[in-house]
Write a protein that holds these residues in place. Structure first.
Motif, PDB file in Angstrom:
ATOM      1  N   LEU A 164       9.951 -47.973 -38.965  1.00 50.91           N
ATOM      2  CA  LEU A 164       8.596 -47.378 -38.006  1.00 50.91           C
ATOM      3  C   LEU A 164       9.045 -47.550 -36.778  1.00 50.91           C
ATOM      4  O   LEU A 164       8.804 -46.657 -36.057  1.00 50.91           O
ATOM      5  CB  LEU A 164       7.318 -47.924 -38.785  1.00 50.91           C
ATOM      6  CG  LEU A 164       7.057 -47.415 -40.012  1.00 50.91           C
ATOM      7  CD1 LEU A 164       5.568 -48.044 -40.599  1.00 50.91           C
ATOM      8  CD2 LEU A 164       6.895 -45.857 -40.298  1.00 50.91           C
ATOM      9  N   SER A 165       9.165 -48.962 -36.219  1.00 54.70           N
ATOM     10  CA  SER A 165       9.240 -49.058 -35.039  1.00 54.70           C
ATOM     11  C   SER A 165      10.539 -48.295 -34.327  1.00 54.70           C
ATOM     12  O   SER A 165      10.327 -48.034 -33.243  1.00 54.70           O
ATOM     13  CB  SER A 165       9.458 -50.661 -34.649  1.00 54.70           C
ATOM     14  OG  SER A 165      10.312 -51.193 -35.107  1.00 54.70           O
ATOM     15  N   GLY A 166      11.461 -48.307 -34.899  1.00 54.23           N
ATOM     16  CA  GLY A 166      12.628 -47.513 -34.683  1.00 54.23           C
ATOM     17  C   GLY A 166      12.665 -46.161 -34.607  1.00 54.23           C
ATOM     18  O   GLY A 166      12.967 -45.313 -33.516  1.00 54.23           O
ATOM     19  N   LEU A 167      11.696 -45.532 -35.451  1.00 51.81           N
ATOM     20  CA  LEU A 167      11.337 -44.099 -35.291  1.00 51.81           C
ATOM     21  C   LEU A 167      10.595 -43.805 -33.869  1.00 51.81           C
ATOM     22  O   LEU A 167      10.704 -42.689 -33.558  1.00 51.81           O
ATOM     23  CB  LEU A 167      10.330 -43.859 -36.508  1.00 51.81           C
ATOM     24  CG  LEU A 167      11.332 -43.413 -37.790  1.00 51.81           C
ATOM     25  CD1 LEU A 167      10.303 -43.002 -39.055  1.00 51.81           C
ATOM     26  CD2 LEU A 167      12.300 -42.103 -37.658  1.00 51.81           C
ATOM     27  N   VAL A 168       9.491 -44.749 -33.525  1.00 58.15           N
ATOM     28  CA  VAL A 168       8.833 -44.590 -32.135  1.00 58.15           C
ATOM     29  C   VAL A 168       9.779 -44.615 -31.178  1.00 58.15           C
ATOM     30  O   VAL A 168       9.863 -43.644 -30.278  1.00 58.15           O
ATOM     31  CB  VAL A 168       7.957 -45.683 -32.276  1.00 58.15           C
ATOM     32  CG1 VAL A 168       7.052 -45.601 -30.805  1.00 58.15           C
ATOM     33  CG2 VAL A 168       6.831 -45.617 -33.222  1.00 58.15           C
ATOM     34  N   THR A 169      10.644 -45.466 -31.278  1.00 55.43           N
ATOM     35  CA  THR A 169      11.522 -45.559 -30.009  1.00 55.43           C
ATOM     36  C   THR A 169      12.842 -44.383 -30.159  1.00 55.43           C
ATOM     37  O   THR A 169      12.959 -43.835 -29.027  1.00 55.43           O
ATOM     38  CB  THR A 169      12.523 -46.917 -30.200  1.00 55.43           C
ATOM     39  OG1 THR A 169      11.822 -48.127 -30.200  1.00 55.43           O
ATOM     40  CG2 THR A 169      13.500 -46.878 -28.997  1.00 55.43           C
ATOM     41  N   GLY A 170      13.151 -43.581 -31.438  1.00 55.41           N
ATOM     42  CA  GLY A 170      13.955 -42.881 -31.429  1.00 55.41           C
ATOM     43  C   GLY A 170      13.045 -41.364 -31.050  1.00 55.41           C
ATOM     44  O   GLY A 170      13.797 -40.300 -30.627  1.00 55.41           O
ATOM     45  N   ALA A 171      11.693 -41.583 -30.979  1.00 56.67           N
ATOM     46  CA  ALA A 171      11.017 -40.238 -30.878  1.00 56.67           C
ATOM     47  C   ALA A 171      11.139 -39.948 -29.272  1.00 56.67           C
ATOM     48  O   ALA A 171      11.241 -38.929 -28.709  1.00 56.67           O
ATOM     49  CB  ALA A 171       9.488 -40.394 -31.147  1.00 56.67           C
ATOM     50  N   ILE A 172      11.325 -41.004 -28.319  1.00 54.71           N
ATOM     51  CA  ILE A 172      11.501 -40.989 -26.999  1.00 54.71           C
ATOM     52  C   ILE A 172      12.802 -40.467 -26.845  1.00 54.71           C
ATOM     53  O   ILE A 172      13.103 -39.403 -26.180  1.00 54.71           O
ATOM     54  CB  ILE A 172      11.173 -42.247 -26.289  1.00 54.71           C
ATOM     55  CG1 ILE A 172       9.957 -42.653 -26.282  1.00 54.71           C
ATOM     56  CG2 ILE A 172      11.501 -42.071 -24.940  1.00 54.71           C
ATOM     57  CD1 ILE A 172       9.584 -44.295 -25.985  1.00 54.71           C
ATOM     58  N   PHE A 173      13.789 -41.045 -27.605  1.00 57.84           N
ATOM     59  CA  PHE A 173      15.386 -40.530 -27.415  1.00 57.84           C
ATOM     60  C   PHE A 173      15.289 -38.857 -27.843  1.00 57.84           C
ATOM     61  O   PHE A 173      15.977 -38.024 -27.401  1.00 57.84           O
ATOM     62  CB  PHE A 173      16.296 -41.186 -28.218  1.00 57.84           C
ATOM     63  CG  PHE A 173      16.162 -42.945 -28.157  1.00 57.84           C
ATOM     64  CD1 PHE A 173      16.025 -43.263 -26.689  1.00 57.84           C
ATOM     65  CD2 PHE A 173      16.575 -43.375 -29.072  1.00 57.84           C
ATOM     66  CE1 PHE A 173      15.887 -44.306 -26.464  1.00 57.84           C
ATOM     67  CE2 PHE A 173      16.735 -44.987 -28.638  1.00 57.84           C
ATOM     68  CZ  PHE A 173      16.420 -45.415 -27.412  1.00 57.84           C
ATOM     69  N   ALA A 174      14.504 -38.660 -28.818  1.00 56.07           N
ATOM     70  CA  ALA A 174      14.415 -37.388 -29.501  1.00 56.07           C
ATOM     71  C   ALA A 174      14.090 -36.385 -28.372  1.00 56.07           C
ATOM     72  O   ALA A 174      14.574 -35.116 -28.225  1.00 56.07           O
ATOM     73  CB  ALA A 174      13.763 -37.195 -30.781  1.00 56.07           C
ATOM     74  N   VAL A 175      13.003 -36.715 -27.689  1.00 57.68           N
ATOM     75  CA  VAL A 175      12.323 -35.657 -26.643  1.00 57.68           C
ATOM     76  C   VAL A 175      13.372 -35.549 -25.480  1.00 57.68           C
ATOM     77  O   VAL A 175      13.473 -34.478 -25.367  1.00 57.68           O
ATOM     78  CB  VAL A 175      11.124 -36.218 -26.268  1.00 57.68           C
ATOM     79  CG1 VAL A 175      10.336 -35.320 -25.293  1.00 57.68           C
ATOM     80  CG2 VAL A 175      10.009 -36.175 -27.437  1.00 57.68           C
ATOM     81  N   MET A 176      13.722 -36.632 -25.196  1.00 58.87           N
ATOM     82  CA  MET A 176      14.743 -36.499 -23.906  1.00 58.87           C
ATOM     83  C   MET A 176      16.018 -35.693 -24.346  1.00 58.87           C
ATOM     84  O   MET A 176      16.471 -34.902 -23.601  1.00 58.87           O
ATOM     85  CB  MET A 176      15.059 -37.912 -23.656  1.00 58.87           C
ATOM     86  CG  MET A 176      16.170 -37.934 -22.355  1.00 58.87           C
ATOM     87  SD  MET A 176      15.105 -37.696 -20.671  1.00 58.87           S
ATOM     88  CE  MET A 176      14.234 -39.103 -20.313  1.00 58.87           C
ATOM     89  N   ALA A 177      16.521 -35.920 -25.472  1.00 61.15           N
ATOM     90  CA  ALA A 177      17.735 -35.252 -26.063  1.00 61.15           C
ATOM     91  C   ALA A 177      17.423 -33.852 -26.194  1.00 61.15           C
ATOM     92  O   ALA A 177      18.311 -32.925 -25.888  1.00 61.15           O
ATOM     93  CB  ALA A 177      18.376 -36.081 -27.304  1.00 61.15           C
ATOM     94  N   SER A 178      16.352 -33.555 -26.585  1.00 64.51           N
ATOM     95  CA  SER A 178      15.806 -32.063 -26.836  1.00 64.51           C
ATOM     96  C   SER A 178      16.041 -31.316 -25.585  1.00 64.51           C
ATOM     97  O   SER A 178      16.584 -30.172 -25.498  1.00 64.51           O
ATOM     98  CB  SER A 178      14.642 -31.830 -27.562  1.00 64.51           C
ATOM     99  OG  SER A 178      14.644 -32.641 -28.757  1.00 64.51           O
ATOM    100  N   GLY A 179      15.364 -31.901 -24.736  1.00 63.13           N
ATOM    101  CA  GLY A 179      15.473 -31.450 -23.161  1.00 63.13           C
ATOM    102  C   GLY A 179      16.842 -31.232 -22.601  1.00 63.13           C
ATOM    103  O   GLY A 179      17.168 -30.154 -22.014  1.00 63.13           O
ATOM    104  N   LEU A 180      17.709 -32.439 -22.775  1.00 63.72           N
ATOM    105  CA  LEU A 180      19.094 -32.321 -22.450  1.00 63.72           C
ATOM    106  C   LEU A 180      19.823 -31.153 -23.084  1.00 63.72           C
ATOM    107  O   LEU A 180      20.581 -30.385 -22.429  1.00 63.72           O
ATOM    108  CB  LEU A 180      19.774 -33.455 -22.562  1.00 63.72           C
ATOM    109  CG  LEU A 180      20.975 -34.131 -21.829  1.00 63.72           C
ATOM    110  CD1 LEU A 180      20.837 -33.909 -20.481  1.00 63.72           C
ATOM    111  CD2 LEU A 180      21.474 -35.226 -22.325  1.00 63.72           C
TER     112      LEU A 180
END
Length: 888
Positions: free
Chosen positions: A9-25
Motif C-alpha cells: 500500500l505504501s509502495g502504491l502511494v509512492t508509485g502513484a507519484i512516479f506514475a503521474v510524473m512518468a505519464s507526463g514525460l
C-alpha cells in the motif's frame, strides 16, 4: 501478511507519484519527440509556487493547488513551448538533450532567486530544504489504521486518489475527445496530420501544457516527501523515467502501471532485501538499477544498429574554409598573454587560483569534445569518471604506491570504467544512452563511492603536490603551466584523432551507422574507443583537481555536476578545444564575479541554464554563431540569385494565367536545402477538371505535390487557391480550406483505427457511416488499426474522407503504387466520381494509361519544368516517350 500489505500500500502511494510524473514525460515525448530532462524541474517550480501560496500567503490548500498545478504549470509548459520546445522539435538529439538539461539547471534557480527577491517586500518564506512543507491533504495530517493496524495518512490517500483521477482523465482525453485524437494523429505521423488540417504546432503546445500540468501535480504531491530540494526532484525525474522506459516512451497506460509497480518493488526491496544492508546505498539505488536494466533490455528490439551514436549528423564546421593560422592565432595569443600575466603575479595571488580552477575544468571539458562533439553521444557520467580517477589515485597513494604510479592507476581506472559503461550500452544511442550513462553515474554515487574501503568515508584521501624537478604544484603559477601543457597535448590528440582513419570511422558511424557497418567499420569498437578516451581525459582532469586541492572525498565531484559541465561546454562549442577552455574559465570565473558583485549564486545557474534556449537556434555553440550567420547570409543570397536566374530562364511565351482555375502554381521555384528541384513551374486546374502530371522518376512531380499542399516552402513564385495568394499558408490551413493531398505511399495513421482515421477529416458520426456504406470492406474493419490493413484498403481509407466530404482540390500522388488492378480500377472510379461532383484533381501517376483515361488535360514534367501541357487528345506515343525517358 499484514506487513506485506503495508509495504504494498505504501509502495502504491509512492508509485502513484512516479506514475503521474512518468505519464507526463511519456505524453510530451510521444507528442513532440523531445525527451524533457527538465520535467522534474517543472515539478519543483510548481511545488515551490504551491509552498509560497500556502505557507507564505496563507491561501487555502485547494486554491493553491489549483493555481499551481492547474494554472501555473500548464502556462509554464505553453511558454516553454513557444520559447524553446517548438524549435527543439526540429533540432538534433544532442541539442534537444543539452537544451532541456539547461532548463533543469535554470528553472529551479530562477524560482529560488525570485523567492529571495520577494522575501523582504512580500514576506515570503525562504525556500530551503529544511522548510516545513504541506501537501494537498488537510493540515495537520489525519491518520488511520484501516487494515491490521497499518498506518495510512490523508496525504497518502490524496496522492493515490489524484493519481487514479489522472489516469482515468488521460484515457478519456486521448480516446474520447477530438483534441486527444489530433494529438495521437500528430504523434503517429506529424506530416500527414498537417495535411489533414491538424495544426501540429497547436497540438504540441497542448501536449506541453498537459505534460507540465502532470509534472506540476506530481511535484505538489511529492512535496511532503521530498521537501524543497531541486536535486531530489531531478532524482524523481529519473526514477519516473524508469517507468516511462518500461512504457517504451509511447504508452501512457503502461508507463502509469510501471510507475505503480516501481513504487511497490522499491518498498519491498527496502523491507525484505536483507542482503542490501551490507551494501551501502543499494536500497535507494533500486530505481537506478531498474532504469538501466530497462534501457538495455527493452531497447534491444529497436532498429538501431549496434553502436550508433546519434540520429543527427554532425553539424557543419562553418570555419572550415578559414586558413589554419587564422583559427589558431587568437587562441595562441590568448594563451601567451595568460601565461605572461600569470608569471607576473605573486604565488598566492587569488586570481591565479581562479584561473587554475578554470583550466582544471577545461581539461575535464575536453572529454566532452571527444564523446559529444566528435562522437555525437551525450554522456552524463563524465563527473563520475573524474571522481573515479581521483579516488583511485588517493587510494593507491595511501596504499604506498609512488604518486606517478598512483596517477597512472587512477587514469587507467577511469578508462576501465568508461569501457565498462560502454559495454552494456552498445545498442543504445541518443536520449536512451544519456539516461543509461546518468543511471550508472548515480549508481556510482550511491553505491560505489559510499564504500568506505574505497573512498575512506567522509575524510577522503590526501594527495601531495606533483614535483616537476625545478618546482612543484604548490605554486599556482606552476599549475597554470602544467595545465596549459596538458590541455595542449589533449588538443593535439583530439586533432590527430579527427584527421585519422579512426576519426573518419567515428564520423561514418555517427552520420550513417548502417552504411558504416556494411563498409566494414566496427561501430562497437568505435564507441568503446570513444568512451575509453573520453573517460581517460576526464579522469586526468579529476586527478589534477584532487592534487591541487590536496584532498579528495566522495562528494567533491557529484554526478549532477555533470549537468552544469555539459551545458557550459556545449554552449561555448563542444566540437572545439577553444570551447572547452572558454567554458572552463567561464564556469570558474562566474561564481567569483557574482560573489564580488554580491549577487545571488542562483544567477550563474540561471545564465548557464537559459543558454539552452540559445542552443535551440545555435546547436553548434556560441563560437560558431558568427561564422554560421555569415554562412547563412551567403546561402540566402545565393538562393535568391539562383531563383532570379531561373525566373529569367522562363520562356517568354508562357501562357497567361487561367482566370477560371481554382488552383495554380505560378513560376514556382522550390527544393530541399541547397538543391533546387522545381525550376519555374506553371500549373493550373479548373473545377471539375482532371490534370494528369506525368514524367520520369526524379522529374519533380512529388515535390510539386508537396508545394501545392503547403508541405514544402517555395523559394520563388506564387501559389494561388480560390483567387487568393496562399504561398505563405501552412499545410493545415490549406487543408482546412479544402485542399486535400493523398500523399505518395499511404495517407493513413497506422496507430489509429479505421474509424479514428476517418474521424480526423469526418468528425460527424453520420458522415463516417456514409463512408462505411460506400466502402463496406472498411466497415468490416472499422476497429482495426490502419497499419494492419492491406495496401489497397489503406489507399481506399486515404480517399474515403474526400469521397464523403469532397474537397475543392484533390492532389493525388501515385495513388496506384503497389496496388492490385481491381483496387486501382476502384480508385480511379472514385476519381471520376469526384470530378463529376466538381472537384479539381491533380493526378500524379506512373501508370500513364490509367491516368489518361480520366484526364482532361495533361502536363509533362522534365527536370523540374513543365515542358508541355495540352488536352489529352493531343498526347501521342512520342510525347509519352519524351516525358518518361527524359529526352527532348
Amino acid at each position: 501478511m499484514s506487513e506485506l500489505i503495508g509495504y504494498i500500500l505504501s509502495g502504491l502511494v509512492t508509485g502513484a507519484i512516479f506514475a503521474v510524473m512518468a505519464s507526463g514525460l511519456t505524453l510530451s515525448y510521444s507528442a513532440t519527440g523531445v525527451f524533457n530532462f527538465a520535467h522534474g524541474a517543472i515539478g519543483f517550480l510548481t511545488a515551490l509556487v504551491f509552498f509560497e501560496l500556502t505557507t507564505g500567503l496563507g491561501w487555502p490548500t485547494w486554491l493553491a493547488g489549483l493555481a499551481a498545478a492547474g494554472l501555473f504549470a500548464p502556462a509554464l509548459g505553453y511558454v516553454l513551448h513557444k520559447l524553446m520546445f517548438r524549435g527543439l522539435a526540429q533540432a538534433g538529439e544532442t541539442a534537444q538533450i543539452v537544451a532541456t538539461i539547461g532548463l533543469t539547471i535554470a528553472l529551479p534557480a530562477l524560482g529560488l532567486w525570485i523567492v529571495e527577491l520577494a522575501h523582504e517586500p512580500l514576506g515570503l518564506p525562504k525556500a530551503d530544504e529544511t522548510a516545513v512543507v504541506r501537501g494537498l491533504g488537510p493540515y495537520p495530517q489525519t491518520r488511520w489504521e484501516p487494515v491490521g493496524g497499518l498506518p495510512l495518512d490523508s496525504d497518502q490517500l490524496v496522492t493515490f486518489v489524484f493519481a487514479v483521477l489522472v489516469a482515468a482523465g488521460l484515457w478519456v482525453f486521448l480516446r474520447r475527445t477530438p483534441y486527444g485524437l489530433r494529438m495521437r494523429a500528430a504523434v503517429d505521423r506529424r506530416r500527414l496530420a498537417t495535411l489533414r488540417g491538424i495544426d501540429a504546432d497547436a497540438t504540441s503546445a497542448l501536449a506541453w501544457s498537459l505534460s507540465s500540468a502532470l509534472a506540476g501535480l506530481a511535484g505538489v504531491l511529492a512535496l511532503p516527501v521530498l521537501g524543497l530540494s531541486p536535486n531530489s526532484f531531478t532524482v524523481l525525474l529519473f526514477v519516473s523515467a524508469t517507468a516511462a522506459v518500461f512504457g517504451r516512451l509511447a504508452s501512457i497506460p503502461m508507463s502509469f502501471a510501471a510507475g505503480l509497480g516501481l513504487g511497490v518493488v522499491q518498498n519491498l526491496v527496502a523491507g525484505y532485501a536483507d542482503f542490501a544492508e551490507d551494501v551501502t546505498g543499494l536500497r535507494t539505488a533500486v530505481p537506478v538499477l531498474l532504469l538501466f536494466g530497462g534501457l538495455v533490455l527493452l531497447n534491444r528490439s529497436r532498429e538501431r544498429v549496434a553502436g550508433s551514436a546519434a540520429e543527427d549528423a554532425p553539424p557543419p564546421d562553418y570555419l572550415a574554409g578559414l586558413p589554419r593560422w587564422r583559427r589558431v592565432t587568437p587562441w595562441a595569443v590568448a594563451t601567451a598573454l595568460a601565461i605572461g600575466w600569470t608569471m607576473t603575479r605573486p604565488p598566492d595571488d587569488y586570481l591565479v587560483g581562479v584561473l587554475v580552477q578554470g583550466l582544471v575544468l577545461a581539461l575535464v571539458f575536453c572529454s566532452f569534445i571527444v564523446v559529444t562533439g566528435i562522437g555525437g553521444m551525450v554522456n552524463l557520467a563524465q563527473a563520475s569518471f573524474a571522481a573515479m580517477a581521483a579516488i583511485t589515485t588517493g587510494w593507491a597513494f595511501s596504499s604506498g604506491l609512488p604518486l606517478p604510479v598512483a596517477i597512472l592507476l587512477g587514469v587507467l581506472g577511469a578508462t576501465a570504467v568508461g569501457v565498462i559503461v560502454a559495454l552494456p550500452a552498445l545498442r543504445l544511442g541518443g536520449r536512451v544512452l544519456t539516461l543509461a550513462t546518468l543511471a550508472l553515474a548515480l549508481l556510482a554515487d550511491q553505491v560505489l563511492f559510499q564504500v568506505d574501503a574505497f573512498s575512506n568515508g567522509t575524510i577522503g584521501w590526501e594527495l601531495p603536490a606533483v614535483s616537476l624537478g625545478f618546482a612543484d604544484t604548490n605554486d599556482p603559477r606552476v599549475r597554470v603551466l602544467l595545465l596549459f601543457a596538458l590541455i595542449g597535448l589533449v588538443g593535439l590528440l583530439i586533432r590527430n584523432l579527427e584527421r585519422s582513419a579512426s576519426g573518419r570511422a567515428i564520423l561514418a558511424v555517427r552520420s550513417a551507422p548502417a552504411a558504416a557497418q556494411t563498409s566494414g567499420v566496427s561501430s562497437v569498437r568505435t564507441k568503446i574507443m570513444l568512451f575509453a578516451l573520453a573517460s581517460a581525459i576526464a579522469g586526468l582532469g579529476g586527478v589534477m583537481f584532487a592534487i591541487f586541492k590536496g584532498q579528495i572525498t566522495a562528494t567533491d565531484l557529484p554526478a549532477f555536476s555533470g549537468f552544469v559541465w555539459l551545458a557550459v561546454v556545449v554552449l561555448q562549442g563542444v566540437r572545439r578545444l577553444g570551447g572547452a577552455v572558454l567554458g572552463g574559465v567561464i564556469a570558474a570565473v562566474t561564481p567569483e564575479l557574482l560573489a564580488g558583485w554580491e549577487l545571488s549564486s542562483h544567477i550563474g545557474a540561471i545564465l548557464f541554464g537559459l543558454g539552452g534556449m540559445i542552443l535551440a537556434k545555435h546547436p553548434d555553440g556560441v563560437l560558431a554563431q558568427m561564422a554560421e550567420q555569415r554562412y547563412r547570409l551567403r546561402r540566402r543570397r545565393a538562393r535568391r540569385e539562383r531563383a532570379e536566374a531561373i525566373a529569367e530562364e522562363k520562356p517568354q511565351a508562357a501562357a497567361p494565367p487561367d482566370p477560371e482555375a481554382v488552383f495554380r502554381l505560378d513560376g514556382v521555384v522550390a527544393g530541399y536545402g541547397d538543391v533546387t528541384v522545381l525550376r519555374g513551374v506553371d500549373l493550373s486546374v479548373r473545377p471539375g477538371e482532371v490534370v494528369a502530371l506525368l514524367g520520369a522518376n526524379g522529374a519533380g512531380k512529388s515535390t510539386a505535390c508537396a508545394v501545392a499542399a503547403g508541405d514544402l516552402p517555395v523559394s520563388a513564385g506564387r501559389v494561388w487557391y480560390g483567387g487568393a495568394d496562399v504561398t505563405g499558408w501552412p499545410a493545415h490551413r490549406r487543408a482546412r480550406e479544402g485542399l486535400f493531398l493523398a500523399p505518395e505511399g499511404r495517407g493513413v495513421f497506422p496507430a489509429l483505427t479505421v474509424e479514428e482515421n476517418l474521424t480526423t477529416w469526418l468528425p460527424e458520426a453520420a458522415d463516417r457511416e456514409r463512408a462505411f456504406e460506400r466502402l463496406p470492406q472498411l466497415a468490416a474493419r472499422r476497429d482495426v488499426l490502419a497499419g494492419a490493413l492491406s495496401g489497397g484498403e489503406q489507399q481506399l481509407l486515404t480517399l474515403a474522407p474526400a469521397l464523403i466530404r469532397p474537397p475543392r482540390v484533390l492532389v493525388a500522388d501515385e495513388p496506384s503504387l503497389g496496388l492490385a488492378p481491381l483496387v486501382v480500377a476502384q480508385i480511379f472510379e472514385i476519381f471520376a466520381e469526384l470530378r463529376d461532383r466538381g472537384v479539381a484533381l491533380v493526378l500524379v501517376e506512373e501508370k500513364a494509361t490509367s491516368a489518361l483515361e480520366i484526364a482532361d488535360r495533361v502536363a509533362f514534367m522534365r527536370l523540374g519544368r513543365i515542358v508541355w501541357t495540352g488536352p489529352r487528345d493531343e498526347v501521342d506515343a512520342e510525347r509519352l516517350a519524351e516525358a518518361y525517358l527524359g529526352v527532348s
